[in-house]
Design a protein around this motif. Structure first.
Motif, PDB file in Angstrom:
ATOM      1  N   GLN A   1       3.618  13.433   0.466  1.00  0.00           N
ATOM      2  CA  GLN A   1       4.791  12.573   0.270  1.00  0.00           C
ATOM      3  C   GLN A   1       5.558  12.977  -0.990  1.00  0.00           C
ATOM      4  O   GLN A   1       6.793  12.975  -1.004  1.00  0.00           O
ATOM      5  CB  GLN A   1       4.357  11.107   0.191  1.00  0.00           C
ATOM      6  CG  GLN A   1       3.835  10.575   1.512  1.00  0.00           C
ATOM      7  CD  GLN A   1       4.909  10.577   2.591  1.00  0.00           C
ATOM      8  OE1 GLN A   1       6.022  10.122   2.369  1.00  0.00           O
ATOM      9  NE2 GLN A   1       4.581  11.122   3.751  1.00  0.00           N
TER      10      GLN A   1
ATOM     11  N   ARG B   1      -6.813   9.320  -1.264  1.00  0.00           N
ATOM     12  CA  ARG B   1      -5.507   9.540  -0.627  1.00  0.00           C
ATOM     13  C   ARG B   1      -4.652  10.585  -1.344  1.00  0.00           C
ATOM     14  O   ARG B   1      -3.480  10.747  -1.025  1.00  0.00           O
ATOM     15  CB  ARG B   1      -4.715   8.232  -0.531  1.00  0.00           C
ATOM     16  CG  ARG B   1      -5.396   7.093   0.204  1.00  0.00           C
ATOM     17  CD  ARG B   1      -6.053   7.487   1.530  1.00  0.00           C
ATOM     18  NE  ARG B   1      -5.213   8.191   2.495  1.00  0.00           N
ATOM     19  CZ  ARG B   1      -4.576   7.634   3.516  1.00  0.00           C
ATOM     20  NH1 ARG B   1      -4.697   6.364   3.732  1.00  0.00           N
ATOM     21  NH2 ARG B   1      -3.851   8.355   4.333  1.00  0.00           N
TER      22      ARG B   1
ATOM     23  N   ASP C   1       0.840  -1.187   0.000  1.00  0.00           N
ATOM     24  CA  ASP C   1       0.000   0.000   0.000  1.00  0.00           C
ATOM     25  C   ASP C   1       0.884   1.249   0.000  1.00  0.00           C
ATOM     26  O   ASP C   1       1.776   1.380   0.845  1.00  0.00           O
ATOM     27  CB  ASP C   1      -0.904  -0.007   1.241  1.00  0.00           C
ATOM     28  CG  ASP C   1      -2.042   0.969   1.070  1.00  0.00           C
ATOM     29  OD1 ASP C   1      -1.780   2.167   0.828  1.00  0.00           O
ATOM     30  OD2 ASP C   1      -3.202   0.532   1.135  1.00  0.00           O
TER      31      ASP C   1
ATOM     32  N   THR D   1       0.327   4.116   0.974  1.00  0.00           N
ATOM     33  CA  THR D   1       0.305   4.912   2.206  1.00  0.00           C
ATOM     34  C   THR D   1       1.352   4.387   3.197  1.00  0.00           C
ATOM     35  O   THR D   1       1.862   5.136   4.013  1.00  0.00           O
ATOM     36  CB  THR D   1      -1.098   4.914   2.867  1.00  0.00           C
ATOM     37  OG1 THR D   1      -1.587   3.589   2.868  1.00  0.00           O
ATOM     38  CG2 THR D   1      -2.051   5.799   2.143  1.00  0.00           C
TER      39      THR D   1
ATOM     40  N   PHE E   1      -2.628  13.008   0.824  1.00  0.00           N
ATOM     41  CA  PHE E   1      -1.483  12.355   1.462  1.00  0.00           C
ATOM     42  C   PHE E   1      -0.376  12.071   0.437  1.00  0.00           C
ATOM     43  O   PHE E   1       0.815  12.275   0.713  1.00  0.00           O
ATOM     44  CB  PHE E   1      -1.919  11.049   2.144  1.00  0.00           C
ATOM     45  CG  PHE E   1      -0.774  10.286   2.744  1.00  0.00           C
ATOM     46  CD1 PHE E   1      -0.197  10.710   3.939  1.00  0.00           C
ATOM     47  CD2 PHE E   1      -0.225   9.175   2.101  1.00  0.00           C
ATOM     48  CE1 PHE E   1       0.887  10.021   4.480  1.00  0.00           C
ATOM     49  CE2 PHE E   1       0.859   8.490   2.633  1.00  0.00           C
ATOM     50  CZ  PHE E   1       1.415   8.912   3.823  1.00  0.00           C
TER      51      PHE E   1
END
Ligand code: SAH
Ligand code: MG
Length: 199
Positions: free
Chosen positions: A128, A121, A98, A100, A124
């Motif tokens: 990153q 996501r 994943d 994440t 997020f």
């Protein structure tokens, strides 16, 4: 662009299997951006069967590399098989898991980050990407307009979280002083953000 029977078959099979591969218009635009840039390292979030990564491999500088993340085990197998068939196993590295969880463990820097996975996501993934992008790098986000829902007053049923998070992504890239962003209405929508530290 690579133009051969193996890639043609990979694309046809993906379409038949309803794998949401990158649309032709989007790929053409990305080619215009990446070909002159000759990136050394690309990070992709959302490999599926490897189609976009295989296409991007021909925009790389010599000895350039792609890392690409996929959480579905079957897709990882098919992607690796396709990458081997194309003779690209030293160029494209599929990371199984994943995003994440995997993204926070990465420490390399990338010239390009291509976001093409779970829409909920995206904020997020952006956070990153900003940590991992090189100065003068480019962050691309596919499906950013999501069938037109994102810029409409759509606020219904089960795609609501995805739509809200895509809107948040657009707002974040638009308000970040280190990014110069364009949102293009091609394919399913493409966000192009150029990163310049300390503009
Ligand atoms: N980039 C591909 C298409 C990707 S489709 C191409 O254009 O050819 C999106 C893929 O992202 C799916 O295969 C899905 O399994 C994967 N995915 C979705 N959310 C993910 C996550 N959180 N981590 C890793 N992979 C994810
Ligand atoms: Mg996509």
């Amino acid at each position: 662009m690579i133009d051969n029977d193996i890639l043609f078959n990979i694309k046809e099979k993906a379409i038949a299997d309803k794998v949401p591969i990158i649309m032709d218009d989007t790929l053409k635009k990305i080619r215009e951006i990446l070909e002159p840039l000759k990136p050394i390292k690309i990070l992709e979030i959302g490999t599926a069967v490897g189609y976009s990564a295989i296409c991007f491999s021909c925009f790389l500088a010599e000895n350039g590399k792609i890392d690409t993340i996929e959480r579905d085990e079957q897709k990882v197998k098919e992607a690796n098989n396709n990458i081997n068939l194309m003779g690209l196993k030293n160029t494209i590295n599929v990371l199984y898991g994943d995003a994440t969880e995997i993204l926070p463990t990465l420490n390399d820097k990338y010239d390009v980050v291509f976001i093409d996975a779970a829409k909920g996501r995206y904020p997020f993934f952006l956070e990153q990407a900003l940590r991992l992008i090189n100065d003068n790098g480019i962050i691309l986000a596919d499906n950013i307009l999501y069938k037109g829902y994102v810029l409409s007053d759509y606020n219904k049923h089960k795609q609501r979280t995805a739509v809200r998070n895509l809107r948040e992504y657009i707002s974040k890239v638009s308000n970040n002083p280190n990014l110069e962003t364009e949102i293009l209405d091609i394919g399913d929508g493409l966000a192009i953000s150029k990163y310049k530290r300390g503009i």
